[in-house]
Design a protein around this motif. Structure first.
Motif, short mmCIF file in Angstrom:
data_model
loop_
_atom_site.label_atom_id
_atom_site.label_comp_id
_atom_site.label_asym_id
_atom_site.label_seq_id
_atom_site.Cartn_x
_atom_site.Cartn_y
_atom_site.Cartn_z
N MET A 71 0.83 -1.21 0.00
CA MET A 71 0.00 0.00 0.00
C MET A 71 0.86 1.25 0.00
SD MET A 71 -3.19 -0.59 2.56
CE MET A 71 -2.27 -0.43 4.08
N ALA A 72 2.05 1.14 0.60
CA ALA A 72 2.89 2.32 0.77
C ALA A 72 4.04 2.36 -0.23
CB ALA A 72 3.46 2.35 2.20
N ALA A 73 4.60 1.19 -0.53
CA ALA A 73 5.85 1.16 -1.30
C ALA A 73 5.69 0.39 -2.60
CB ALA A 73 6.96 0.53 -0.45
N ASP A 74 6.40 0.86 -3.62
CA ASP A 74 6.40 0.20 -4.92
C ASP A 74 7.61 -0.73 -4.98
OD1 ASP A 74 6.21 -0.56 -7.49
OD2 ASP A 74 6.65 1.41 -8.36
N VAL A 75 7.45 -1.88 -4.33
CA VAL A 75 8.56 -2.82 -4.20
C VAL A 75 8.98 -3.37 -5.56
CG1 VAL A 75 9.19 -5.07 -3.24
CG2 VAL A 75 7.93 -3.43 -1.83
N GLY A 76 7.99 -3.51 -6.46
CA GLY A 76 8.25 -4.08 -7.79
C GLY A 76 9.24 -3.26 -8.61
N SER A 77 9.38 -1.98 -8.30
CA SER A 77 10.29 -1.15 -9.10
C SER A 77 11.74 -1.27 -8.64
CB SER A 77 9.84 0.32 -9.04
OG SER A 77 10.06 0.84 -7.74
N LEU A 78 11.98 -2.03 -7.57
CA LEU A 78 13.37 -2.21 -7.10
C LEU A 78 14.08 -3.25 -7.97
CD1 LEU A 78 12.69 -2.49 -3.25
CD2 LEU A 78 13.96 -0.63 -4.37
N PRO A 79 15.40 -3.10 -8.17
CA PRO A 79 16.12 -4.15 -8.88
C PRO A 79 16.03 -5.47 -8.10
CG PRO A 79 17.54 -2.26 -8.35
CD PRO A 79 16.22 -2.01 -7.71
N PRO A 80 16.07 -6.62 -8.81
CA PRO A 80 15.90 -7.92 -8.14
C PRO A 80 16.87 -8.12 -6.97
CG PRO A 80 15.91 -8.20 -10.51
CD PRO A 80 16.18 -6.75 -10.27
N SER A 81 18.12 -7.65 -7.10
CA SER A 81 19.08 -7.87 -6.02
C SER A 81 18.64 -7.13 -4.75
CB SER A 81 20.47 -7.40 -6.45
OG SER A 81 20.43 -6.01 -6.71
N VAL A 82 18.05 -5.96 -4.90
CA VAL A 82 17.59 -5.20 -3.74
C VAL A 82 16.33 -5.84 -3.16
CG1 VAL A 82 16.85 -2.92 -2.91
CG2 VAL A 82 18.62 -3.09 -4.67
N ARG A 83 15.49 -6.36 -4.07
CA ARG A 83 14.27 -7.06 -3.58
C ARG A 83 14.66 -8.24 -2.71
NH1 ARG A 83 11.22 -6.37 -8.65
NH2 ARG A 83 11.73 -8.51 -9.20
N THR A 84 15.73 -8.93 -3.10
CA THR A 84 16.18 -10.08 -2.30
C THR A 84 16.61 -9.60 -0.91
OG1 THR A 84 17.00 -11.05 -4.33
CG2 THR A 84 17.81 -12.03 -2.28
N LYS A 85 17.36 -8.50 -0.89
CA LYS A 85 17.79 -7.96 0.42
C LYS A 85 16.59 -7.56 1.26
CE LYS A 85 22.35 -6.37 -0.91
NZ LYS A 85 23.21 -5.26 -1.26
N LEU A 86 15.63 -6.93 0.61
CA LEU A 86 14.41 -6.51 1.32
C LEU A 86 13.73 -7.73 1.96
CD1 LEU A 86 12.11 -4.45 1.95
CD2 LEU A 86 11.18 -4.98 -0.31
N CYS A 87 13.63 -8.81 1.19
CA CYS A 87 12.98 -10.03 1.71
C CYS A 87 13.72 -10.56 2.93
CB CYS A 87 12.96 -11.13 0.66
SG CYS A 87 11.76 -10.82 -0.61
N VAL A 88 15.05 -10.59 2.84
CA VAL A 88 15.84 -11.11 3.95
C VAL A 88 15.65 -10.24 5.19
CG1 VAL A 88 18.20 -11.54 4.74
CG2 VAL A 88 17.55 -12.14 2.41
N LEU A 89 15.65 -8.93 4.99
CA LEU A 89 15.47 -8.01 6.13
C LEU A 89 14.09 -8.19 6.74
CD1 LEU A 89 17.12 -4.82 4.58
CD2 LEU A 89 17.99 -6.11 6.55
N CYS A 90 13.07 -8.25 5.90
CA CYS A 90 11.70 -8.37 6.41
C CYS A 90 11.53 -9.69 7.17
CB CYS A 90 10.68 -8.31 5.28
SG CYS A 90 10.54 -6.68 4.56
#
Ligand code: TXA
Ligand code: MG
Length: 350
Positions: A71-90
């Motif tokens: 609802m707040a963030a456009d996660v899809g626009s992040l490069p895949p490598s950053v999305r992976t980091k985001l997943c690990v952090l979350c």
């Protein structure tokens, strides 16, 4: 202003107020927040007004489940490598004292992010905060519930004393466990950057995603409006009295002055200082220790110190000392966040 309990019924009263565009202060595991509907521009304006906060300082959007991040963030626009980091952090650090700066969705008003293209999102672990968010609009904008630039609140009474009638409701959830604000981590640049050290230690973040930068990026690398993260303004988190920050040996070497206050990190330095200053300074009410070891035993002293930091600074402020002498914390664990807050408090002098 009405003080509420942490009962389900009371949390619903605060949630209804937020849905109606009003403000409610609530406990989180870090500090108390001043919450308003993140999608409602007039509620956001009220938050800035109540805090006397400049509009260039953006707000954190609080969510109560991972699915709401969309609802707040456009996660899809992040490069895949950053999305992976985001997943690990979350997966590892949410819910908890970590705020992530991510590309913003258009549904979040520009006022919430002070016009920045990125939004700061946080999933707090505190059960009262989670219920309040869930019972209201699913996305609650909340800065720390203190006047801009002043000490953050770790108890309902701190909010009451500082904001009074500027807030509609305060939910009393006792003392905040962690006591310093969340770590703000910017994932819109690579490597990621800690914009504000806080409750999630750098060590824990780096163990998950590797090296992260610290502090402000060099000016030429800042395409956005400054300041990058205004919690980094030199003078912030400040008590009323001038604060002086000392290393261990300088602190131990200070001479006692009855109208000044002394804030030791632990009993070791305080003991050395007492020996020099005894018998004058024995049980003086202006002498404080952040980590007494009373609650945590042999565990990491910075945890106890962080939990006590703002409450002790509030207490010291009420004593109206002519100056505050504070000892630096070790830099490990939550010590980086403690030293950051003390340095910014000291910067007010200049
Ligand atoms: O622990 C916390 O984070 C508490 C509790 C209530 O959740 N909240 C808090 O909010 O400390 P506040 O407003 O006092 O501090 C938010 C920090 C500020 O330094 C702000 O500049 C930064 O987060 N921030 C917010 N949105 C940002 C964005 N879009 N980009 C960069 N920094 C941002
Ligand atoms: Mg704040």
């Amino acid at each position: 202003m009405r003080m509420l309990t942490s009962s389900d019924e009371d949390i619903r009263i605060a949630a209804e107020a937020i849905k109606a565009g009003r403000l409610a202060a609530f406990p989180t595991e870090t500090v108390y927040g001043l919450g308003g509907d993140a999608f409602n521009v007039s509620a956001l304006a009220r938050i800035f007004e109540a805090k006397r906060r400049p509009r260039f300082d953006p707000l954190i959007v609080h969510i109560a489940d991972l699915a709401s991040l969309d609802m707040a963030a456009d996660v899809g626009s992040l490069p895949p490598s950053v999305r992976t980091k985001l997943c690990v952090l979350c997966r590892n650090l949410w819910p908890g004292p970590l705020t992530l700066v991510l590309p913003k969705r258009p549904s979040i008003p520009a006022l919430a992010t002070s016009g920045l293209p990125a939004v700061a999102a946080r999933f707090p672990s505190h059960p009262i905060a989670q219920k309040l968010i869930r019972y209201s609009t699913g996305a609650v904008a909340a800065p720390s519930a203190n006047p801009f630039g002043y000490l953050s609140p770790t108890k309902a009474s701190h909010v009451q004393e500082q904001l009074g009638e500027r807030v509609d409701f305060i939910i009393d959830g006792g003392c905040a466990d962690i006591g310093v604000e969340s770590t703000v981590l910017d994932l819109t640049e690579e490597p990621a950057r800690i914009l504000r050290p806080g409750g999630a230690p750098r060590e824990a973040i780096e163990a998950l995603i590797g090296h992260v930068e610290m502090g402000h990026p060099p000016a030429q690398d800042t395409p956005r409006p400054a300041p990058h993260s205004p919690g980094q303004l030199a003078s912030h988190y400040a008590p009323k009295a001038p604060l002086f920050l000392h290393n261990d040996s300088d602190m131990a070497g200070l001479s006692f002055c009855p109208d000044e206050a002394y804030l030791f990190f632990d009993e070791e330095t305080r003991g050395a200082w007492n020996m020099r200053n005894a018998p004058n300074a024995g049980g003086d009410e202006r002498i404080f220790t952040l980590a007494t070891g009373a609650n945590t035993g042999t565990a990491d002293k910075t945890l106890e110190a962080a939990a006590n930091l703002f409450d002790i600074l509030h207490t010291i402020d009420k004593l109206k000392p002519s100056a505050i002498h504070a000892q630096k914390s070790p830099d490990s664990g939550l010590g980086a966040a403690i030293n950051d807050r003390l340095m910014r408090a000291a910067a007010k002098r200049n």
